[in-house]
Motif scaffolding. Sequence first.
Motif, PDB file in Angstrom:
ATOM      1  N   TYR A  41       0.735  -1.246  -0.059  1.00 13.14           N
ATOM      2  CA  TYR A  41      -0.074  -0.090   0.076  1.00 13.14           C
ATOM      3  C   TYR A  41       0.943   1.488  -0.125  1.00 13.14           C
ATOM      4  O   TYR A  41       1.079   1.979   1.092  1.00 13.14           O
ATOM      5  CB  TYR A  41      -0.928  -0.064   1.281  1.00 13.14           C
ATOM      6  N   PHE A  49      -5.728  -1.010  -4.972  1.00  8.74           N
ATOM      7  CA  PHE A  49      -6.764  -1.973  -4.002  1.00  8.74           C
ATOM      8  C   PHE A  49      -8.241  -1.645  -4.346  1.00  8.74           C
ATOM      9  O   PHE A  49      -8.987  -2.215  -4.442  1.00  8.74           O
ATOM     10  CB  PHE A  49      -6.270  -1.997  -2.707  1.00  8.74           C
ATOM     11  N   ILE A  52      -9.460  -2.961  -7.316  1.00  8.90           N
ATOM     12  CA  ILE A  52      -9.768  -4.753  -6.966  1.00  8.90           C
ATOM     13  C   ILE A  52     -10.997  -4.847  -6.629  1.00  8.90           C
ATOM     14  O   ILE A  52     -11.735  -5.736  -7.074  1.00  8.90           O
ATOM     15  CB  ILE A  52      -8.517  -5.069  -5.911  1.00  8.90           C
ATOM     16  N   TYR A  58     -13.661 -10.154  -7.665  1.00  9.27           N
ATOM     17  CA  TYR A  58     -13.574  -9.730  -6.289  1.00  9.27           C
ATOM     18  C   TYR A  58     -14.681  -9.701  -5.487  1.00  9.27           C
ATOM     19  O   TYR A  58     -15.334  -8.540  -5.422  1.00  9.27           O
ATOM     20  CB  TYR A  58     -12.443  -8.717  -6.123  1.00  9.27           C
ATOM     21  N   GLY A 162     -14.340  -5.939   5.714  1.00  9.12           N
ATOM     22  CA  GLY A 162     -13.536  -6.187   4.427  1.00  9.12           C
ATOM     23  C   GLY A 162     -12.779  -7.520   4.724  1.00  9.12           C
ATOM     24  O   GLY A 162     -11.880  -7.677   3.872  1.00  9.12           O
ATOM     25  N   SER A 163     -12.893  -8.326   5.583  1.00  8.40           N
ATOM     26  CA  SER A 163     -12.123  -9.415   5.837  1.00  8.40           C
ATOM     27  C   SER A 163     -10.538  -9.068   6.155  1.00  8.40           C
ATOM     28  O   SER A 163      -9.762 -10.030   5.624  1.00  8.40           O
ATOM     29  CB  SER A 163     -12.204 -10.538   4.777  1.00  8.40           C
ATOM     30  N   SER A 164     -10.284  -7.771   6.426  1.00  7.65           N
ATOM     31  CA  SER A 164      -9.000  -7.451   6.687  1.00  7.65           C
ATOM     32  C   SER A 164      -8.223  -8.244   7.726  1.00  7.65           C
ATOM     33  O   SER A 164      -7.053  -8.563   7.958  1.00  7.65           O
ATOM     34  CB  SER A 164      -8.785  -6.250   7.058  1.00  7.65           C
ATOM     35  N   ASN A 167      -5.791 -11.082   6.670  1.00  8.62           N
ATOM     36  CA  ASN A 167      -4.383 -10.690   6.348  1.00  8.62           C
ATOM     37  C   ASN A 167      -3.285 -11.069   7.550  1.00  8.62           C
ATOM     38  O   ASN A 167      -2.123 -10.895   7.448  1.00  8.62           O
ATOM     39  CB  ASN A 167      -4.047  -9.539   5.702  1.00  8.62           C
ATOM     40  N   TYR A 207      -8.299 -13.334  -6.752  1.00  9.00           N
ATOM     41  CA  TYR A 207      -6.853 -13.058  -6.533  1.00  9.00           C
ATOM     42  C   TYR A 207      -5.853 -13.147  -7.795  1.00  9.00           C
ATOM     43  O   TYR A 207      -4.673 -12.735  -7.558  1.00  9.00           O
ATOM     44  CB  TYR A 207      -6.359 -13.697  -5.279  1.00  9.00           C
ATOM     45  N   PHE A 217      -1.149  -4.789  -8.564  1.00  7.16           N
ATOM     46  CA  PHE A 217      -1.041  -4.634  -7.118  1.00  7.16           C
ATOM     47  C   PHE A 217       0.097  -5.233  -6.786  1.00  7.16           C
ATOM     48  O   PHE A 217       0.795  -4.783  -5.822  1.00  7.16           O
ATOM     49  CB  PHE A 217      -2.509  -5.015  -6.535  1.00  7.16           C
ATOM     50  N   GLU A 281       1.806 -11.928   0.449  1.00  9.22           N
ATOM     51  CA  GLU A 281       0.568 -11.983   1.207  1.00  9.22           C
ATOM     52  C   GLU A 281      -0.114 -13.169   1.509  1.00  9.22           C
ATOM     53  O   GLU A 281      -0.054 -14.006   0.646  1.00  9.22           O
ATOM     54  CB  GLU A 281      -0.485 -10.881   0.756  1.00  9.22           C
ATOM     55  N   SER A 283      -4.022 -14.476   2.800  1.00  5.21           N
ATOM     56  CA  SER A 283      -5.222 -13.990   3.206  1.00  5.21           C
ATOM     57  C   SER A 283      -6.275 -15.106   3.498  1.00  5.21           C
ATOM     58  O   SER A 283      -6.651 -16.013   2.738  1.00  5.21           O
ATOM     59  CB  SER A 283      -6.041 -13.342   1.753  1.00  5.21           C
TER      60      SER A 283
HETATM   61  C1  AVI Z   1      -7.171  -5.869   2.133  1.00  3.67           C
HETATM   62  N1  AVI Z   1      -7.461  -7.280   2.154  1.00  3.67           N
HETATM   63  C2  AVI Z   1      -8.444  -7.936   3.026  1.00  3.67           C
HETATM   64  C3  AVI Z   1      -7.340  -7.992   0.812  1.00  3.67           C
HETATM   65  C4  AVI Z   1      -7.627  -9.437   0.832  1.00  3.67           C
HETATM   66  O1  AVI Z   1      -8.613  -9.851   0.251  1.00  3.67           O
HETATM   67  O2  AVI Z   1      -7.008 -10.055   1.385  1.00  3.67           O
HETATM   68  C5  AVI Z   1      -6.176  -7.703   0.285  1.00  3.67           C
HETATM   69  C6  AVI Z   1      -5.953  -8.135  -1.292  1.00  3.67           C
HETATM   70  N2  AVI Z   1      -5.095  -8.814  -1.591  1.00  3.67           N
HETATM   71  C7  AVI Z   1      -5.167  -9.022  -2.983  1.00  3.67           C
HETATM   72  N3  AVI Z   1      -6.594  -9.005  -3.365  1.00  3.67           N
HETATM   73  C8  AVI Z   1      -6.932  -8.129  -2.224  1.00  3.67           C
END
Ligand code: AVI
Length: 320
Positions: A41, A49, A52, A58, A162-164, A167, A207, A217, A281, A283
Amino acid sequence: VVSPAIPAIPLGIAHAAPAIVAEISAGLLAPAAHTSPKYLYDSLGSRLFEAICELPEYYPTRTEAAIFASHGAEMADCIGTGATLIDLGAGNCAKAASLFPLLQPAQYVPVDIARDFLNEAVSRLRQRFPAIEMTALALDFSGHFELPAAVRAQRRTFFYPGSSIGNFAPHEAIAFLRRLRGQACADGGLLIGVDLIKDSAVLDAAYDDAIGVTAAFNLNMLRHLNHLVGADFDVGQWRHRAFFNAEESRIEMHLEARTALTVNWPGGQRDFARGERIHTEDSYKYTRDSFAELLRDAGFAEDGVWTDAAGWFAVFHAKA
Ligand code: AVI
């Protein structure tokens, strides 16, 4: 002929604080190279994002918004009006604002690391909802943080959509939620959005979208790392990889070297073989039951859960 000015980032100069440079270097030099997803970010990454969230693949953003739209009144019944709503990662504050007419919080406390973006959003919101006291906090809430005295200590409800939470690895998520509970007060709670396990083809597509926004991203992190640590990543030598790891119940994002290459930065160097990856990352995805258990492990008592008809996403309310 005037050639357009290309903003130059001098190679080999780190722009981040020494502790951040040390953290990034250690991750890049680890046997299995990795970086924290927070480096996705920068200002372009934040805009990517946002893009996305508009992609057909998504589903989390629109599915969660539909759950708020259909069940907001029941959520308001659980929380009650007149609460202190603390919005973690508030961004443009739109998700919380959609609930204001039902929730009618006494105080709204949006928290976000991006100060300017947050302040602009809050000044717009103040005009729309003059009866709600608003206190914007520009801070990184992922580590230890204390809410200032300006935040009312009555019925603090944390809002984490947002289901953060996905992460964080589950043990980190529990530690994070415990810290929230410690700040919530006895009569407070948590309203949280959680992405659920589903067909892996749906997860993979979310994703790794067809037009490559998620790829951009992920790859943009390399530009950001060049800026932060003064590295010489050549973005064209890397490709985006994302897939559901069913055993770990998580989407993994990686950047994969297209060819054997070397990355240099002041004080560090790493050779990558063709196909070698940097893990950028995770998720995590939960079931209704596994997330309810995680809430209990963090000391919260669940008192409401709402899902969409397909069971793709859930919103939980839990009491502190
Ligand atoms: C911010 N977070 C919840 C997103 C996720 O879905 O884990 C970040 C993301 N990474 C790739 N697409 C979206």
